[in-house]
Scaffold this motif. Structure first.
Motif, PDB file in Angstrom:
ATOM      1  N   ARG A   1      -8.864 -11.487   5.501  1.00 47.74           N
ATOM      2  CA  ARG A   1      -7.679 -11.786   4.702  1.00 47.74           C
ATOM      3  C   ARG A   1      -7.856 -11.414   3.233  1.00 47.74           C
ATOM      4  NH1 ARG A   1      -5.257 -17.629   6.828  1.00 47.74           N
ATOM      5  NH2 ARG A   1      -4.828 -16.957   8.976  1.00 47.74           N
ATOM      6  N   LEU A   2      -9.110 -11.275   2.798  1.00 51.60           N
ATOM      7  CA  LEU A   2      -9.362 -10.942   1.389  1.00 51.60           C
ATOM      8  C   LEU A   2      -8.681  -9.646   0.982  1.00 51.60           C
ATOM      9  CD1 LEU A   2     -13.143 -11.869   1.083  1.00 51.60           C
ATOM     10  CD2 LEU A   2     -11.215 -13.037  -0.012  1.00 51.60           C
ATOM     11  N   GLY A   3      -8.556  -8.714   1.912  1.00 49.88           N
ATOM     12  CA  GLY A   3      -7.927  -7.434   1.598  1.00 49.88           C
ATOM     13  C   GLY A   3      -6.468  -7.551   1.220  1.00 49.88           C
ATOM     14  N   TYR A   4      -5.856  -8.676   1.535  1.00 47.52           N
ATOM     15  CA  TYR A   4      -4.435  -8.880   1.234  1.00 47.52           C
ATOM     16  C   TYR A   4      -4.237  -9.856   0.081  1.00 47.52           C
ATOM     17  CZ  TYR A   4      -4.631  -6.850   5.828  1.00 47.52           C
ATOM     18  OH  TYR A   4      -4.938  -6.027   6.880  1.00 47.52           O
ATOM     19  N   MET A   5      -5.356 -10.301  -0.511  1.00 46.37           N
ATOM     20  CA  MET A   5      -5.304 -11.315  -1.562  1.00 46.37           C
ATOM     21  C   MET A   5      -5.464 -10.744  -2.969  1.00 46.37           C
ATOM     22  SD  MET A   5      -7.451 -14.386   0.348  1.00 46.37           S
ATOM     23  CE  MET A   5      -7.485 -15.397  -1.141  1.00 46.37           C
ATOM     24  N   THR A   6      -5.327  -9.430  -3.102  1.00 50.54           N
ATOM     25  CA  THR A   6      -5.410  -8.833  -4.435  1.00 50.54           C
ATOM     26  C   THR A   6      -4.157  -9.183  -5.234  1.00 50.54           C
ATOM     27  OG1 THR A   6      -4.429  -6.755  -3.660  1.00 50.54           O
ATOM     28  CG2 THR A   6      -6.841  -6.939  -3.606  1.00 50.54           C
ATOM     29  N   VAL A   7      -4.369  -9.462  -6.504  1.00 53.75           N
ATOM     30  CA  VAL A   7      -3.243  -9.833  -7.369  1.00 53.75           C
ATOM     31  C   VAL A   7      -2.323  -8.634  -7.582  1.00 53.75           C
ATOM     32  CG1 VAL A   7      -2.575 -10.693  -9.637  1.00 53.75           C
ATOM     33  CG2 VAL A   7      -4.613 -11.609  -8.497  1.00 53.75           C
ATOM     34  N   GLU A   8      -2.918  -7.479  -7.809  1.00 55.68           N
ATOM     35  CA  GLU A   8      -2.152  -6.248  -7.992  1.00 55.68           C
ATOM     36  C   GLU A   8      -2.150  -5.444  -6.693  1.00 55.68           C
ATOM     37  OE1 GLU A   8      -0.455  -5.585 -10.654  1.00 55.68           O
ATOM     38  OE2 GLU A   8      -1.199  -7.339 -11.766  1.00 55.68           O
ATOM     39  N   PRO A   9      -1.169  -4.572  -6.511  1.00 61.49           N
ATOM     40  CA  PRO A   9      -1.120  -3.759  -5.294  1.00 61.49           C
ATOM     41  C   PRO A   9      -2.336  -2.851  -5.155  1.00 61.49           C
ATOM     42  CG  PRO A   9       0.982  -3.703  -6.457  1.00 61.49           C
ATOM     43  CD  PRO A   9       0.004  -4.367  -7.376  1.00 61.49           C
ATOM     44  N   PRO A  10      -2.690  -2.456  -3.946  1.00 64.17           N
ATOM     45  CA  PRO A  10      -3.796  -1.515  -3.749  1.00 64.17           C
ATOM     46  C   PRO A  10      -3.589  -0.245  -4.572  1.00 64.17           C
ATOM     47  CG  PRO A  10      -3.069  -2.421  -1.653  1.00 64.17           C
ATOM     48  CD  PRO A  10      -2.081  -2.877  -2.676  1.00 64.17           C
ATOM     49  N   ASN A  11      -4.665   0.284  -5.110  1.00 60.69           N
ATOM     50  CA  ASN A  11      -4.698   1.499  -5.928  1.00 60.69           C
ATOM     51  C   ASN A  11      -4.162   1.307  -7.338  1.00 60.69           C
ATOM     52  OD1 ASN A  11      -5.627   4.288  -5.757  1.00 60.69           O
ATOM     53  ND2 ASN A  11      -3.507   4.853  -6.187  1.00 60.69           N
ATOM     54  N   SER A  12      -3.898   0.050  -7.749  1.00 62.65           N
ATOM     55  CA  SER A  12      -3.484  -0.189  -9.131  1.00 62.65           C
ATOM     56  C   SER A  12      -4.637   0.147 -10.082  1.00 62.65           C
ATOM     57  CB  SER A  12      -3.074  -1.659  -9.322  1.00 62.65           C
ATOM     58  OG  SER A  12      -1.944  -1.965  -8.543  1.00 62.65           O
ATOM     59  N   LYS A  13      -4.309   0.723 -11.208  1.00 63.28           N
ATOM     60  CA  LYS A  13      -5.326   1.113 -12.187  1.00 63.28           C
ATOM     61  C   LYS A  13      -6.014  -0.121 -12.765  1.00 63.28           C
ATOM     62  CE  LYS A  13      -5.943   3.836 -16.415  1.00 63.28           C
ATOM     63  NZ  LYS A  13      -5.265   4.660 -17.446  1.00 63.28           N
ATOM     64  N   SER A  14      -7.338  -0.017 -12.971  1.00 59.00           N
ATOM     65  CA  SER A  14      -8.118  -1.107 -13.558  1.00 59.00           C
ATOM     66  C   SER A  14      -9.045  -0.541 -14.624  1.00 59.00           C
ATOM     67  CB  SER A  14      -8.945  -1.816 -12.474  1.00 59.00           C
ATOM     68  OG  SER A  14      -9.777  -2.815 -13.044  1.00 59.00           O
TER      69      SER A  14
ATOM     70  N   GLU B   1       2.531 -12.756   2.877  1.00 59.46           N
ATOM     71  CA  GLU B   1       3.654 -11.821   2.771  1.00 59.46           C
ATOM     72  C   GLU B   1       3.187 -10.382   2.532  1.00 59.46           C
ATOM     73  OE1 GLU B   1       4.636 -12.412  -1.995  1.00 59.46           O
ATOM     74  OE2 GLU B   1       5.986 -13.228  -0.489  1.00 59.46           O
ATOM     75  N   ASN B   2       1.934 -10.209   2.091  1.00 64.16           N
ATOM     76  CA  ASN B   2       1.403  -8.863   1.881  1.00 64.16           C
ATOM     77  C   ASN B   2       0.911  -8.225   3.172  1.00 64.16           C
ATOM     78  OD1 ASN B   2       1.792  -9.185  -0.895  1.00 64.16           O
ATOM     79  ND2 ASN B   2      -0.286  -9.968  -1.213  1.00 64.16           N
ATOM     80  N   PHE B   3       0.763  -9.018   4.218  1.00 64.66           N
ATOM     81  CA  PHE B   3       0.175  -8.563   5.477  1.00 64.66           C
ATOM     82  C   PHE B   3       1.220  -7.885   6.361  1.00 64.66           C
ATOM     83  CE2 PHE B   3      -0.952  -9.540   9.953  1.00 64.66           C
ATOM     84  CZ  PHE B   3      -2.183  -8.908  10.015  1.00 64.66           C
ATOM     85  N   THR B   4       0.884  -6.679   6.817  1.00 65.93           N
ATOM     86  CA  THR B   4       1.809  -5.914   7.655  1.00 65.93           C
ATOM     87  C   THR B   4       1.086  -5.352   8.871  1.00 65.93           C
ATOM     88  OG1 THR B   4       3.240  -5.284   5.804  1.00 65.93           O
ATOM     89  CG2 THR B   4       3.293  -3.863   7.737  1.00 65.93           C
ATOM     90  N   VAL B   5       1.740  -5.437  10.015  1.00 64.09           N
ATOM     91  CA  VAL B   5       1.246  -4.811  11.236  1.00 64.09           C
ATOM     92  C   VAL B   5       2.008  -3.513  11.446  1.00 64.09           C
ATOM     93  CG1 VAL B   5       0.988  -5.025  13.731  1.00 64.09           C
ATOM     94  CG2 VAL B   5       0.656  -7.030  12.268  1.00 64.09           C
ATOM     95  N   VAL B   6       1.282  -2.432  11.640  1.00 62.64           N
ATOM     96  CA  VAL B   6       1.901  -1.130  11.887  1.00 62.64           C
ATOM     97  C   VAL B   6       1.765  -0.808  13.371  1.00 62.64           C
ATOM     98  CG1 VAL B   6       1.963   1.311  11.282  1.00 62.64           C
ATOM     99  CG2 VAL B   6       1.254  -0.389   9.565  1.00 62.64           C
ATOM    100  N   ALA B   7       2.908  -0.638  14.034  1.00 63.78           N
ATOM    101  CA  ALA B   7       2.934  -0.300  15.458  1.00 63.78           C
ATOM    102  C   ALA B   7       3.261   1.180  15.599  1.00 63.78           C
ATOM    103  CB  ALA B   7       3.979  -1.145  16.184  1.00 63.78           C
ATOM    104  N   CYS B   8       2.336   1.921  16.193  1.00 65.97           N
ATOM    105  CA  CYS B   8       2.486   3.373  16.309  1.00 65.97           C
ATOM    106  C   CYS B   8       2.851   3.743  17.746  1.00 65.97           C
ATOM    107  CB  CYS B   8       1.193   4.067  15.902  1.00 65.97           C
ATOM    108  SG  CYS B   8       0.604   3.625  14.253  1.00 65.97           S
ATOM    109  N   ALA B   9       4.109   4.132  17.955  1.00 69.67           N
ATOM    110  CA  ALA B   9       4.587   4.515  19.284  1.00 69.67           C
ATOM    111  C   ALA B   9       4.242   5.983  19.519  1.00 69.67           C
ATOM    112  CB  ALA B   9       6.087   4.286  19.392  1.00 69.67           C
TER     113      ALA B   9
ATOM    114  N   SER C   1       0.825  -1.209   0.000  1.00 65.70           N
ATOM    115  CA  SER C   1       0.000   0.000   0.000  1.00 65.70           C
ATOM    116  C   SER C   1       0.860   1.260   0.000  1.00 65.70           C
ATOM    117  CB  SER C   1      -0.919   0.011   1.216  1.00 65.70           C
ATOM    118  OG  SER C   1      -0.161   0.167   2.405  1.00 65.70           O
ATOM    119  N   ARG C   2       0.224   2.369  -0.374  1.00 62.91           N
ATOM    120  CA  ARG C   2       0.932   3.644  -0.399  1.00 62.91           C
ATOM    121  C   ARG C   2       1.312   4.110   1.002  1.00 62.91           C
ATOM    122  NH1 ARG C   2      -2.774   7.342  -4.226  1.00 62.91           N
ATOM    123  NH2 ARG C   2      -4.395   6.271  -2.992  1.00 62.91           N
TER     124      ARG C   2
END
Length: 212
Positions: free
Chosen positions: A131-144, A170-178, A79-80
């Motif tokens: 998990r569906l949100g991480y199963m896109t073939v193309e990256p988020p915001n890719s043109k269609s 591998e597309n799944f990321t946890v963001v930790a905000c300190a 993601s961006r």
């Protein structure tokens, strides 16, 4: 010694001084992370994009560590927002609950967790639907060329199995905000009230009442 009216605010018939208000703020954030219908369940996340302008989006408040002063959410590694945070890890989080008439703004430094112990544990706890949100073939915001789910159409009615979804882990990321700064704003028809809190290494260093 009772709190002086000049040194406290009243919320739902309960008086809070600065110390008590800081605890209330974190309690509300924790409740948002565990109660799906709570107003603090979602938050607006702001990052600094490649054009040095603010980029905003809504994410889910997944977990709050009140002791370490860390707020967690999940995102796609492609993601961006991840791209933004890799360049500049400053992040702002905006919470607002109209029913409680409370706004909380947090400033933090973000750490991305991908393919490590934390992200793997959180992935295992994630529902098939999420998990569906991480199963896109193309990256988020890719043109269609047409409206698209990004993943196989059959998953619009079927839940993916662990085997089908784990391919995309591998597309799944946890963001930790300190958190290093927290602003608490209470909205009331008799007059709004605001307080600011500042942290260093998860320890409260300063706090004061502020003009709303």
């Amino acid at each position: 010694m009772p709190t002086s009216p000049q040194d406290s605010i009243t919320i739902n018939d309960t008086s809070y001084n600065l110390q008590e208000l800081e605890k209330l703020a974190w309690k509300k954030l924790v409740n948002g992370s565990v109660k799906k219908k709570n107003g603090f369940r979602t938050m607006c996340v702001g990052t600094i994009n490649e054009n040095n302008t603010a980029a905003l989006r809504i994410v889910v408040n997944r977990k709050v560590d009140e002791i370490q002063k860390i707020i967690y959410f999940h995102t796609d590694n492609r993601s961006r927002k991840c791209y933004d945070l890799q360049k500049d890890n400053r992040i702002s989080l905006l919470f607002y609950d109209a029913r409680q008439r409370v706004q909380i703004v947090v400033k933090a430094h973000a750490t991305l967790h991908n393919n490590n112990g934390l992200s793997i544990d959180r992935w295992k706890a994630t529902s098939p639907q999420a998990r569906l949100g991480y199963m896109t073939v193309e990256p988020p915001n890719s043109k269609s060329d047409h409206p698209t789910l990004g993943y196989e159409e059959r998953f619009s009615t079927l839940k993916p199995t662990d085997i089908e979804s784990d391919i995309f882990q591998e597309n799944f990321t946890v963001v930790a905000c300190a958190v290093y700064e927290l602003e608490f704003l209470y909205l009331d028809f008799t007059g709004n009230r605001k307080a600011d809190f500042f942290y260093e290494n998860s320890v409260l260093q300063d706090s004061f009442w502020a003009v709303p």
